[in-house]
Design an enzyme around this catalytic site. Structure first.
Site, PDB file in Angstrom:
ATOM      1  N   GLU A   1       0.836  -1.203   0.000  1.00 17.39           N
ATOM      2  CA  GLU A   1       0.000   0.000   0.000  1.00 17.39           C
ATOM      3  C   GLU A   1       0.871   1.253   0.000  1.00 17.39           C
ATOM      4  O   GLU A   1       0.560   2.243  -0.656  1.00 17.39           O
ATOM      5  CB  GLU A   1      -0.918   0.012   1.220  1.00 17.39           C
TER       6      GLU A   1
ATOM      7  N   LYS B   1     -11.987   3.694   1.156  1.00 17.19           N
ATOM      8  CA  LYS B   1     -10.811   3.025   0.605  1.00 17.19           C
ATOM      9  C   LYS B   1     -11.308   1.907  -0.310  1.00 17.19           C
ATOM     10  O   LYS B   1     -11.382   0.741   0.080  1.00 17.19           O
ATOM     11  CB  LYS B   1      -9.944   2.487   1.745  1.00 17.19           C
TER      12      LYS B   1
END
Length: 121
Positions: A23, A100
Site C-alpha cells: 500500500e 478506501k
C-alpha cells in the site's frame, strides 16, 4: 440554532496510506466526503464568499493531505482531514468519511470507510 451544511462529496486523490508495504509502495485511490456545519446566513446576506467556506480551496487542502505523508490508519487520515476543515473559522463542526475502495480485503466488498465527526471545543 441549527447549522447549515456545505457538502463536498466524492473528492478523489491518490495516497500511500495503509499498514501493508504494498500500500505504501504502490498507493491507491481514496475517496473523501466532507460535510461542514456552519451558519451560512452572513455569507448569504452579503453575497460574500469571504464569509463562508471556499470549497474549491478546501478541496485543494484536503487533496494535499491525502497525497501527503502516509499514515497507517484511515482513522488517522480522517482526523487530519477534519482538522483542516476546522481551521476555517466559519466551520463549527465537520463529518469526514474516508473511503478506501481498493482496500486489501480478501473477500468481495462494496466499500470500506471510516466516518468521524469533530466540532470546535
Amino acid at each position: 440554532m441549527s447549522l447549515d451544511h456545505i457538502e463536498l462529496r466524492g473528492l478523489r486523490a491518490r495516497g500511500r496510506h495503509g499498514c501493508l508495504p504494498a500500500e505504501r509502495e504502490l498507493g491507491q485511490e481514496f475517496v473523501v466526503d466532507a460535510v461542514l456545519g456552519l451558519d451560512t446566513r452572513p455569507a448569504a446576506a452579503g453575497d460574500d464568499l469571504s464569509r463562508t467556506v471556499d470549497y474549491g480551496a478546501l478541496a485543494g487542502r484536503l487533496v494535499a493531505v491525502i497525497e501527503g505523508e502516509p499514515v497507517n490508519l484511515l482513522e488517522t487520515l480522517a482526523d487530519r482531514l477534519a482538522t483542516i476543515c476546522l481551521e476555517d473559522p466559519t466551520v463549527s463542526e465537520v463529518e469526514i468519511t474516508v473511503h478506501k475502495p481498493s482496500a486489501p480485503v480478501p473477500h468481495p466488498f462494496t466499500d470500506i470507510a471510516v466516518k468521524i465527526r469533530r466540532s470546535r471545543p
